[in-house]
Design an enzyme around this catalytic site. Structure first.
Site, PDB file in Angstrom:
ATOM      1  N   LYS A 113       0.848  -1.202   0.000  1.00 54.03           N
ATOM      2  CA  LYS A 113       0.000   0.000   0.000  1.00 54.03           C
ATOM      3  C   LYS A 113       0.877   1.244   0.000  1.00 54.03           C
ATOM      4  O   LYS A 113       0.620   2.194  -0.728  1.00 54.03           O
ATOM      5  CB  LYS A 113      -0.915   0.027   1.233  1.00 54.03           C
ATOM      6  N   LYS A 197       2.176  -9.949 -10.375  1.00 52.53           N
ATOM      7  CA  LYS A 197       1.354 -11.099 -10.000  1.00 52.53           C
ATOM      8  C   LYS A 197      -0.088 -10.851 -10.418  1.00 52.53           C
ATOM      9  O   LYS A 197      -0.578  -9.725 -10.300  1.00 52.53           O
ATOM     10  CB  LYS A 197       1.435 -11.244  -8.468  1.00 52.53           C
ATOM     11  N   LYS A 200      -6.643  -9.293  -8.292  1.00 52.62           N
ATOM     12  CA  LYS A 200      -7.894  -8.562  -8.504  1.00 52.62           C
ATOM     13  C   LYS A 200      -7.653  -7.062  -8.503  1.00 52.62           C
ATOM     14  O   LYS A 200      -8.108  -6.327  -9.371  1.00 52.62           O
ATOM     15  CB  LYS A 200      -8.887  -8.874  -7.375  1.00 52.62           C
TER      16      LYS A 200
END
Ligand code: AQP
Length: 338
Positions: A113, A197, A200
């Protein structure tokens, strides 16, 4: 006696993608015969990102159906929802006391993040603490191993550290140390951007149960060999995502070899390779898609499976929690001694 394994899936998006499937779900399905298996929907973990009631309910339903349709067999495994077993949250509160803050700051869920430019002050404590809840999810069941994708390795290692710390503190082996079980070949399926990777949140996925118009768009938009301009240019197969996906999805291995051979020689277009992948995807997941329709039409049955699973999971989880309480000095027995 069979060894026990445990794993979970977070319902943080609409449904599972092929990274989830080949990295985690497929191995989990295969392990059902060999091990005593506990699989759960990590719905409490989804709260770190999903703040809308209907979206959460919908995500949970979708992932449950996906998981079952892909081969989780409630006759063979214990399948349940994390939120229906309160011991997960209870143990997480306790384990936080055996987890150094410095180590938590190094966990990638948090670091990612920061790298994406999110300010520390806007990161919620649920996300920061998520590896502790995950440690509780695992340790409650004292599993031998945890089948996960490579991205979760660090969290299983933290779980081992927390367990060791706890055991050392009380000089008692309450928690055996779980092993991360990661597939060499498929532990990190690359996304359609060819770099990161498949995730979603990065929107670089290929779905499994989505409408075929969406899956076609995802495959047609996939990164291939950037140095190949024309179909007659010799192309690179190694590390090319479209061929990585062919190797995973396409069960006609002769076709895959033929496509690779022609690609290397500049005898096939990217479009044809992609179209063949779409066809292979349809074939590969046909039965699972049908099974999912049937389960969806009979959701009452799915709820019964989960209720039964929660009861079975609770039995083990409560036992471990009672042992932990007792070890700490919070148990019934220790208070009776006074
Ligand atoms: N690309 C991947 N390759 C191999 N395994 C993967 N997993 C996820 N992505 C890949 C594994 O799938 C299991 C379930 O993962 P999760 O529910 O924790 O979801 P995730 O890792 O958070 O999946 P996403 O798509 O990356 O979600 P976002 O973008 O929301 O973070 C785990 O075992 C995971 O390792």
């Amino acid at each position: 006696m069979k060894q026990r394994i445990l794993s979970g899936i977070t319902p943080s998006g609409k449904g599972l993608h092929i990274g989830n499937y080949f990295g985690a779900v497929k191995p989990q399905v295969e392990l059902q015969d060999k091990y005593e298996t506990y699989y759960f929907i990590a719905d409490l973990h989804a709260l770190t990102t999903v703040k809308d009631k209907e979206t959460l309910e919908n995500n949970i339903r979708e992932v449950i159906l996906d998981y079952l349709a892909l081969g989780l067999d409630p006759q063979k495994c214990v399948f349940f929802r994390q939120s229906q077993v309160p011991a997960h949250a209870q143990l997480a509160v306790i384990l936080a006391n055996y987890t150094p803050y410095g180590q938590m700051k190094r966990m990638h869920a948090f670091k990612d993040k920061l790298q994406k430019g999110v300010k520390v002050v806007s990161i919620n404590m649920g996300l920061f603490n998520y590896p502790i809840l995950m440690a509780a999810d695992i340790l409650l069941y004292k599993p031998y191993g945890v089948p996960v994708g490579a991205d979760q390795k660090q969290h299983v290692e933290l779980t081992r550290d927390i367990a060791e710390n706890f055991n050392r503190t009380y000089e008692k082996k309450v928690f055996p140390l779980p092993k991360p079980l990661i597939q060499k070949e498929t532990g990190r399926v690359v996304g359609t951007d060819g770099k990161r990777k498949m995730s979603k949140s990065l929107q670089n996925t290929i779905g499994i149960f989505e409408d075929y118009r969406i899956i076609e768009r995802q495959i047609m938009g996939c990164f291939t060999d950037p140095n190949r301009i024309h179909p007659t240019d010799p192309g690179k197969v190694e590390g090319n995502p479209i061929f990585i996906y062919h190797d995973l999805i396409n069960q006609d291995k002769d076709e895959v070899e033929e496509l690779k051979r022609r690609y290397r020689k500049g005898q096939v277009s990217d479009i044809e390779v992609k179209k063949r992948l779409i066809a292979a995807h349809k074939l590969r997941f046909k039965t699972a898609r049908q099974r999912r329709q049937e389960l969806k039409a009979n959701y009452q049955l799915v709820e019964e499976i989960l209720a039964k699973g929660a009861q079975q999971a609770k039995r083990i989880a409560q036992q471990t929690l009672a042992e932990v309480y007792f070890t700490l000095g919070l148990g019934k027995d220790s208070s009776q001694k006074r």
